[in-house]
Design a protein around this motif. Sequence first.
Motif, short mmCIF file in Angstrom:
data_model
loop_
_atom_site.label_atom_id
_atom_site.label_comp_id
_atom_site.label_asym_id
_atom_site.label_seq_id
_atom_site.Cartn_x
_atom_site.Cartn_y
_atom_site.Cartn_z
N ASN A 57 0.80 -1.22 0.00
CA ASN A 57 0.00 0.00 0.00
C ASN A 57 0.84 1.28 0.00
O ASN A 57 0.30 2.37 0.15
CB ASN A 57 -0.93 -0.01 1.22
CG ASN A 57 -1.94 -1.13 1.14
OD1 ASN A 57 -2.82 -1.13 0.31
ND2 ASN A 57 -1.78 -2.11 2.01
N SER A 58 2.15 1.15 -0.16
CA SER A 58 3.07 2.30 -0.19
C SER A 58 2.88 3.22 1.01
O SER A 58 2.79 4.44 0.87
CB SER A 58 2.91 3.09 -1.49
OG SER A 58 3.16 2.27 -2.60
N LEU A 59 2.81 2.61 2.20
CA LEU A 59 2.62 3.38 3.43
C LEU A 59 3.97 3.87 3.96
O LEU A 59 4.99 3.23 3.73
CB LEU A 59 1.93 2.52 4.49
CG LEU A 59 0.60 1.91 4.09
CD1 LEU A 59 0.13 0.93 5.16
CD2 LEU A 59 -0.44 3.01 3.90
N THR A 60 3.95 4.98 4.68
CA THR A 60 5.16 5.50 5.31
C THR A 60 4.97 5.43 6.82
O THR A 60 4.06 6.08 7.34
CB THR A 60 5.42 6.96 4.90
OG1 THR A 60 5.53 7.02 3.47
CG2 THR A 60 6.69 7.48 5.54
N PRO A 61 5.78 4.64 7.52
CA PRO A 61 5.66 4.57 8.98
C PRO A 61 5.83 5.95 9.60
O PRO A 61 6.57 6.80 9.12
CB PRO A 61 6.79 3.61 9.39
CG PRO A 61 6.97 2.75 8.19
CD PRO A 61 6.78 3.68 7.02
N PHE A 62 5.14 6.17 10.70
CA PHE A 62 5.12 7.46 11.40
C PHE A 62 6.54 7.91 11.76
O PHE A 62 6.88 9.09 11.61
CB PHE A 62 4.26 7.31 12.66
CG PHE A 62 3.92 8.61 13.34
CD1 PHE A 62 2.93 9.43 12.83
CD2 PHE A 62 4.61 9.00 14.47
CE1 PHE A 62 2.60 10.61 13.45
CE2 PHE A 62 4.30 10.20 15.10
CZ PHE A 62 3.29 11.01 14.59
N ALA A 63 7.40 7.00 12.21
CA ALA A 63 8.75 7.36 12.63
C ALA A 63 9.65 7.74 11.45
O ALA A 63 10.67 8.39 11.65
CB ALA A 63 9.39 6.19 13.38
#
Length: 65
Positions: A57-63
């Motif tokens: 899903n091409s997500l970017t982790p918060f950190a």
Amino acid sequence: MAEPTHTPPAQEDTPRAFGWCHWHQGHSDGIRLIDVVEQGSGSGGTVFACAACIAVNSLTPFADR
């Protein structure tokens, strides 16, 4: 004769998070925090995803933002 170089062992003992992936709706090892939902009054919430769902899903982790 030169001494052989030492290769550190794989990080098998590194702690990994186990929890609920909100994308595939199931438990998974190695989940990462994706988003923090804040509300004006009352408690907010958090959204987690596993490594596979992050990639698909091409997500970017918060950190990592």
